[in-house]
Enzyme design. Sequence first.
Site, PDB file in Angstrom:
ATOM      1  N   ASP A 172      -5.279  -6.422   7.294  1.00 28.57           N
ATOM      2  CA  ASP A 172      -6.596  -6.221   7.884  1.00 28.57           C
ATOM      3  C   ASP A 172      -7.636  -6.281   6.765  1.00 28.57           C
ATOM      4  OD1 ASP A 172      -6.267  -3.832   6.525  1.00 28.57           O
ATOM      5  OD2 ASP A 172      -6.043  -2.610   8.324  1.00 28.57           O
ATOM      6  N   ARG A 217      -2.933  -1.720  13.765  1.00 30.71           N
ATOM      7  CA  ARG A 217      -4.396  -1.837  13.828  1.00 30.71           C
ATOM      8  C   ARG A 217      -4.726  -3.241  14.304  1.00 30.71           C
ATOM      9  NH1 ARG A 217      -3.769   1.166   8.910  1.00 30.71           N
ATOM     10  NH2 ARG A 217      -4.392   3.332   9.238  1.00 30.71           N
ATOM     11  N   GLU A 252       0.815  -1.219   0.000  1.00 31.96           N
ATOM     12  CA  GLU A 252       0.000   0.000   0.000  1.00 31.96           C
ATOM     13  C   GLU A 252       0.845   1.264   0.000  1.00 31.96           C
ATOM     14  OE1 GLU A 252      -3.314   0.349   2.712  1.00 31.96           O
ATOM     15  OE2 GLU A 252      -3.465  -1.830   2.866  1.00 31.96           O
ATOM     16  N   HIS A 299      -2.789 -10.578  14.460  1.00 32.14           N
ATOM     17  CA  HIS A 299      -2.623 -11.687  15.398  1.00 32.14           C
ATOM     18  C   HIS A 299      -1.844 -11.297  16.641  1.00 32.14           C
ATOM     19  CE1 HIS A 299       1.333 -11.629  13.656  1.00 32.14           C
ATOM     20  NE2 HIS A 299       1.749 -12.624  14.421  1.00 32.14           N
ATOM     21  N   TYR A 310       2.206  -4.320  13.354  1.00 28.77           N
ATOM     22  CA  TYR A 310       1.053  -3.629  12.756  1.00 28.77           C
ATOM     23  C   TYR A 310       0.198  -2.963  13.820  1.00 28.77           C
ATOM     24  CZ  TYR A 310      -2.612  -2.689   9.373  1.00 28.77           C
ATOM     25  OH  TYR A 310      -3.522  -2.057   8.551  1.00 28.77           O
ATOM     26  N   GLU A 314      -9.326  -3.906   5.294  1.00 29.99           N
ATOM     27  CA  GLU A 314      -9.102  -2.907   4.248  1.00 29.99           C
ATOM     28  C   GLU A 314      -8.008  -3.396   3.295  1.00 29.99           C
ATOM     29  OE1 GLU A 314     -10.631   0.243   3.849  1.00 29.99           O
ATOM     30  OE2 GLU A 314     -12.054  -0.548   5.302  1.00 29.99           O
TER      31      GLU A 314
END
Length: 769
Positions: free
Chosen positions: A84, A306, A9, A351, A304, A86
Amino acid sequence: MPTSLLIVESPSKAKTLKKYLGPDFEVLASYGHVRDLVPKNGAVDPEKDFAMKYQLIARNSKHVDAIVSAVREADHVYLATDPDREGEAISWHLVQILNSKKLLKDKTAQRVVFHEITKNAVLDAIQNPREIAQDLVDAQQARRALDYLVGFNLSPLLWKKIRRGLSAGRVQSPALRLICERENEIKAFVQQEYWSIHLDSHKSRTKFSAKLTQLAGKKLDQFDLPNEAEQAAVLARLQGLPASVSNIEKKKKSRSPAAPFTTSTLQQEAVRKLGMTTDRAMRTAQQLYEGMDIGQGTVGLITYMRTDSVALANEAVEEIRGYIGLKWDADYLPKNPAVYKSKAKNAQEAHEAIRPTSILRTPEMVKPFLTTDQFKLYDMIWKRTLACQMAPAKFDTTSVDIQVGEGVFRASGQVQTFAGFLAVYEEDVDDAEDEDNAKLPLLTEGEELPVDKLYGDQHFTQPPPRFSEASLVKALEEFGIGRPSTYASIISTLKDREYVILDKKRFLPTDTGDIVNKFLTEHFAQYVDYNFTAKLENQLDEIANGGRQWVPVMDTFWKGFKKQIDEKESISRAEVTTESLDEACPKCSKPLSIKFGKRGRFIACTGYPDCDYTRNIGETAEQAAEEAEAPTVIEGRSCPDCGGELHIKKGRYGKFIGCANYPKCKHIEPLEKPRETGVTCPECKTGQLIERKSRYGKLFYSCNTYPKCKYATWNPPIAEPCPKCNWPILTIKTTKRRGTEKVCPQKECGYAEQIAPPEGKDAAPAEEA
């Protein structure tokens, strides 16, 4: 020539990964979402199983073209968007685009997921690709369709019934309701007086205080002494009597460390401890996750960001415990690793909890390579992660009952006997700030004590506090409104729509927000109900977990929602925006009412347009009449536009100078000349920065050539260039936590130099200032 293509991304993440994967890989970024719903009615069709019409996002078209060209040349395609829903949806959209161009006939596009950007994690992910998880894509599509249907049906209704340009959202509306309901509680709050009685004593050089907890064998409640007369009567009964120790109770207590950070708790602590907004905290965390050059190459510093999970990977726990064993005595390391369980329902999105990718990268080690915000956030994450695997802190607590006649006073003290995990937070602990940590002298039962002072303290009950960003995030999580990854955008939307303002870092609903909330709670109560919103979020989680199909969930929601939209079309605007008052117009004797205009609420005559009487909310009829009696004329000056008289007038935001020929001439100017700072505007380099006042009364500093130049800053400017980025000015910022600092107004720079420390604290060392 590269034979494999990895699609991520973020472009900054792409640079990091390219170094890990070598020359056989090309790494390109999608720059976020590549497709979105067509921005017009009909993009989601409930009649065709909620079929969605997508279009390419214009700003990302060149990045998609680059990906398409690279796919033509590649033998293997890996989709490494964020781990995730998204990210899963972005990968799915990319596959749809590539399939439409028939580029995947003889090759596959496989999904790879890594929760930390380290070499081992990335290479392991490449070795273990999978198919796109359609359940996660369905959950994201359902969320997007729900938000679209609510927005495209409810927002136009707000335009008709209240004012154009308003919006309503599936999760922003319950969040607004929380803020408005808290404000109503505060308005309805009735303050109550109560008193407490205290005794001051000492032994040797140690002074201490005790509070009256029992009287004549009865335990005292908060309101047992409701006024000064009653506390004076109790004081009279106890005055002059001897004091002695009647009971001593000693206990051992322990305090366990908190779980490692989730998205929600990270946002709360960043707001509470670091003074960041939730949006700023998440942007900074994203930078730490994507990777920083720390002198030995670029590496992701945290996992990560989120996530709802508080679990830690086994290898991370082993590394943390090994570090504790090296740095502290054996007592600081528990025999077994601490295991934490998430309190959030259907905890998912990643996770692991948010943690450093390696505990060996201490904050001091990476500090030279980070901005101020990045360092502060990394330091907080590092300490929380390290502390969660350390032994509990231990305390000896002592409670002493002191008998004075028929009254019993209690004094409490606490002494830390073992720091445990608090050793990590050593510099943050201030025993003096906690009255329970007061140290008591060594006392024995039956011992007589001197009464230095016997006195009463007056108190008043306080209304519930307005929400801060931290407490609002906590409430959103408790009610199940949205998900942690959406909290920052919910708060930003409420502020951007001017439904709320921040007053002393607390949320205050505006007139617009109050009217919108009133309309939604009265006419769409089910859809702003906290339980309904939480239930819908749980259903989205069940779709993601494969427990539900998304179309039936959408169908159930849409049938009830569409019916209610159709029923409310007949409501008049006056019903929504007008509130009757039990007061007659002083001009024509017709009833007055509270109305809602483009600048908010005001009081007006119901006889309009025949009667034009108006006044501001909170202003009495007498005050309004006094203001309207005779305008104050500015002597010796005339209007520069039409030559008419200039009058001192009063508006929504206070007094100002305006032309007497209004509305034919609309010339206005401030009553007080703006204070000049003598600092040249850093943007246009021709204007000067002057002090102004915002519509909500807050001072800011902007270019005097506005609207030609729109540069502005909240903090007072000084004509000194930033030593870090060379921006022409610095600003002076004062906070309770950090004292007074010179800071660079360019957010991406992060330069700060302390001028004065916080009150009551010594100045920081020069290298830390």
